[in-house]
Design a protein around this motif. Structure first.
Motif, mmCIF file in Angstrom:
data_model
loop_
_atom_site.group_PDB
_atom_site.id
_atom_site.type_symbol
_atom_site.label_atom_id
_atom_site.label_comp_id
_atom_site.label_asym_id
_atom_site.label_seq_id
_atom_site.Cartn_x
_atom_site.Cartn_y
_atom_site.Cartn_z
ATOM 1 N N UNK A 61 0.872 -1.282 0.003
ATOM 2 C CA UNK A 61 0.092 0.110 -0.162
ATOM 3 C C UNK A 61 0.620 1.246 -0.088
ATOM 4 N N UNK A 62 2.130 1.143 0.314
ATOM 5 C CA UNK A 62 3.107 2.278 0.223
ATOM 6 C C UNK A 62 3.292 2.807 -0.887
ATOM 7 N N UNK A 63 3.083 4.266 -1.113
ATOM 8 C CA UNK A 63 3.089 5.228 -2.213
ATOM 9 C C UNK A 63 4.330 5.964 -2.068
ATOM 10 N N UNK A 64 4.594 6.737 -1.162
ATOM 11 C CA UNK A 64 5.793 7.381 -0.672
ATOM 12 C C UNK A 64 6.088 7.089 0.458
ATOM 13 N N UNK A 65 7.391 7.328 1.035
ATOM 14 C CA UNK A 65 7.926 7.232 2.363
ATOM 15 C C UNK A 65 8.907 8.424 2.694
ATOM 16 N N UNK A 66 9.562 8.269 4.031
ATOM 17 C CA UNK A 66 10.344 8.993 4.656
ATOM 18 C C UNK A 66 9.477 10.576 5.079
ATOM 19 N N UNK A 67 8.215 10.216 5.619
ATOM 20 C CA UNK A 67 7.510 11.515 6.011
ATOM 21 C C UNK A 67 7.557 11.503 7.447
ATOM 22 N N UNK A 87 11.354 10.663 0.932
ATOM 23 C CA UNK A 87 11.400 12.238 1.459
ATOM 24 C C UNK A 87 12.434 12.523 2.665
ATOM 25 N N UNK A 88 12.929 11.293 3.000
ATOM 26 C CA UNK A 88 14.107 11.628 3.928
ATOM 27 C C UNK A 88 14.126 11.577 5.332
ATOM 28 N N UNK A 89 12.831 11.741 5.717
ATOM 29 C CA UNK A 89 12.816 11.728 7.293
ATOM 30 C C UNK A 89 12.930 10.276 7.845
ATOM 31 N N UNK A 90 13.894 10.052 9.104
ATOM 32 C CA UNK A 90 14.656 11.066 9.790
ATOM 33 C C UNK A 90 16.058 10.922 9.383
ATOM 34 N N UNK A 91 16.536 10.480 8.119
ATOM 35 C CA UNK A 91 17.961 10.321 7.645
ATOM 36 C C UNK A 91 18.470 11.739 7.284
ATOM 37 N N UNK A 96 17.623 10.811 -1.919
ATOM 38 C CA UNK A 96 16.455 11.320 -1.236
ATOM 39 C C UNK A 96 15.790 12.884 -1.705
ATOM 40 N N UNK A 97 14.782 12.783 -1.782
ATOM 41 C CA UNK A 97 13.836 14.045 -2.475
ATOM 42 C C UNK A 97 13.778 15.182 -1.487
ATOM 43 N N UNK A 98 14.448 16.263 -1.903
ATOM 44 C CA UNK A 98 14.441 17.605 -1.135
ATOM 45 C C UNK A 98 13.067 18.524 -0.963
ATOM 46 N N UNK A 99 12.712 18.839 0.138
ATOM 47 C CA UNK A 99 11.355 19.648 -0.109
ATOM 48 C C UNK A 99 11.605 20.748 -1.082
ATOM 49 N N UNK A 100 10.379 21.362 -1.600
ATOM 50 C CA UNK A 100 10.149 22.483 -2.267
ATOM 51 C C UNK A 100 10.218 23.910 -1.518
#
Length: 373
Positions: free
Chosen positions: A209-215, A252-256, A277-281
């Protein structure tokens, strides 16, 4: 009504296409309102975190809550959270709720589906539940968003701050564990099954079910009908709140990696960015505590089409964010509200509405454009 002046936020330039607006209190007397959804007849459903679903008809709040809700764990940040209508609601009458359930020692986020008959929920069933049980009352998420392909996105928090643990380690590390639902955006079908085309097929070490992670804790989730993009706003720790452009399979990196710091002081991660890892906008430090996110697609405010609107709990304002064609943030402006903004949505009339998060007098507020300006 209060005239609102738009002023630049720290860290971004101001743009010139400013539409003056007034704030109009539509409904008051709500207790910690959290999410909202309009019915086809124009009535508005509003969740209250203590566990009530309310309805506004003709601008009047019905004093009797909707019956038939599931038991919720209303503690800390938990309780009844978001509400969304099925894309085929007029035919099937299904609506969806996200909420915290369980006990203070063992709890998690759930999604339930039920039929709404206008006064009560019927045939309620839990269609999704976080399998990792956690303790405490922190970081449940949880926004609901339908995509055009009729799959449902569900944001799930990472479970909490130190010293909260799971399996002998800090629970926030679950955000990097693809076999866990914590710290994720999930994508499911209307019956709760994994949606076809998800990036991580079922197998050892992954959750289908995972679509994106690191939140960390996504409480804003919005789809841009003009570009097809999905945006999230999420809470950081001490500073480091993020606006992210989310894609399937993204980490999206959290908490790395993070711009946040520990509440007790000191860095959380050794870096703010890393390869793969994807940086925030957009990063907000100091924190605004973002909750609620909308992409404006109407024509009631001059120059606002395609802008993002992010509510702020700590900042007690609404952020208007303009973007370029690639999704890069160009400018950000502040609409002062003076109350904790929990949610923001575009109504069927093309106007923007907010919920203010108060225990004794939460309000539904509308942004009205100033005539002739």
């Amino acid at each position: 009504m209060l005239l609102v002046l738009l002023v630049p936020a720290l860290g971004c330039a101001a743009s010139d296409d400013v539409a003056p607006v007034t704030l109009k209190a539509v409904v008051g007397g709500l207790e910690h309102p959290w999410g909202m959804a309009w019915l086809p007849d124009g009535a508005l459903l509003i969740t209250e975190r203590p566990g009530r679903l309310r309805i506004v008809r003709g601008g009047v709040l019905d004093p009797t809550p909707i019956a038939g809700l599931p038991p919720v764990l209303a503690i800390g940040q938990g309780g009844l959270l978001d509400v969304a209508l099925d894309p085929d609601f007029e035919r099937n009458r299904f609506l969806y709720l996200s909420y915290a359930a369980g006990t203070i020692e063992a709890n998690g986020t759930r999604v339930a589906r039920a039929r709404f008959d206008g006064r009560a929920l019927r045939d309620l069933q839990v269609i999704a539940a976080v399998p990792q049980s956690k303790a405490g009352g922190q970081h449940f998420g949880s926004r609901l968003l339908w995509l055009p392909d009729r799959s449902l996105l569900v944001s799930i928090g990472d479970g909490g701050n130190p010293p909260v643990q799971l399996d002998g380690q800090l629970i926030r590390l679950q955000a990097q564990n693809r076999s866990s639902a914590l710290g994720k955006v999930l994508r499911i079908r209307s019956d709760g099954a994994p949606a076809p085309g998800n990036p991580f097929p079922s197998g050892p070490g992954v959750a289908p079910k995972v679509w994106s992670y690191g939140h960390r804790n996504v409480q804003g989730l919005a789809h841009d009908p003009g570009t097809g993009r999905v945006w999230v706003s999420e809470h950081g720790s001490l500073g480091g709140d993020e606006l992210n452009l989310v894609e399937a399979g993204g980490n999206y990196g959290w908490p790395r990696v993070t711009h946040s710091r520990e509440y007790g002081g000191g860095p959380i991660a050794p870096a703010q960015s890393a390869a793969g890892l994807i940086d925030p906008r957009r990063v907000w430090t100091p924190a605004i505590a973002p909750s609620g996110l909308a992409v404006y697609s109407g024509d009631r405010y001059q120059g606002w089409r395609g802008n993002l609107f992010a509510g702020g709990l700590v900042s007690r304002d609404l952020r208007r964010i303009s973007l370029d064609a690639s999704g890069t943030v160009l400018a950000e402006q502040v609409i002062p509200i003076g109350e904790r903004v929990r949610d923001v949505r575009q109504g069927p009339d093309g106007l923007l509405y907010m919920l203010t998060d108060s225990a004794d007098n939460g309000e539904l507020i509308r942004l009205d454009p100033v005539a002739g300006r």
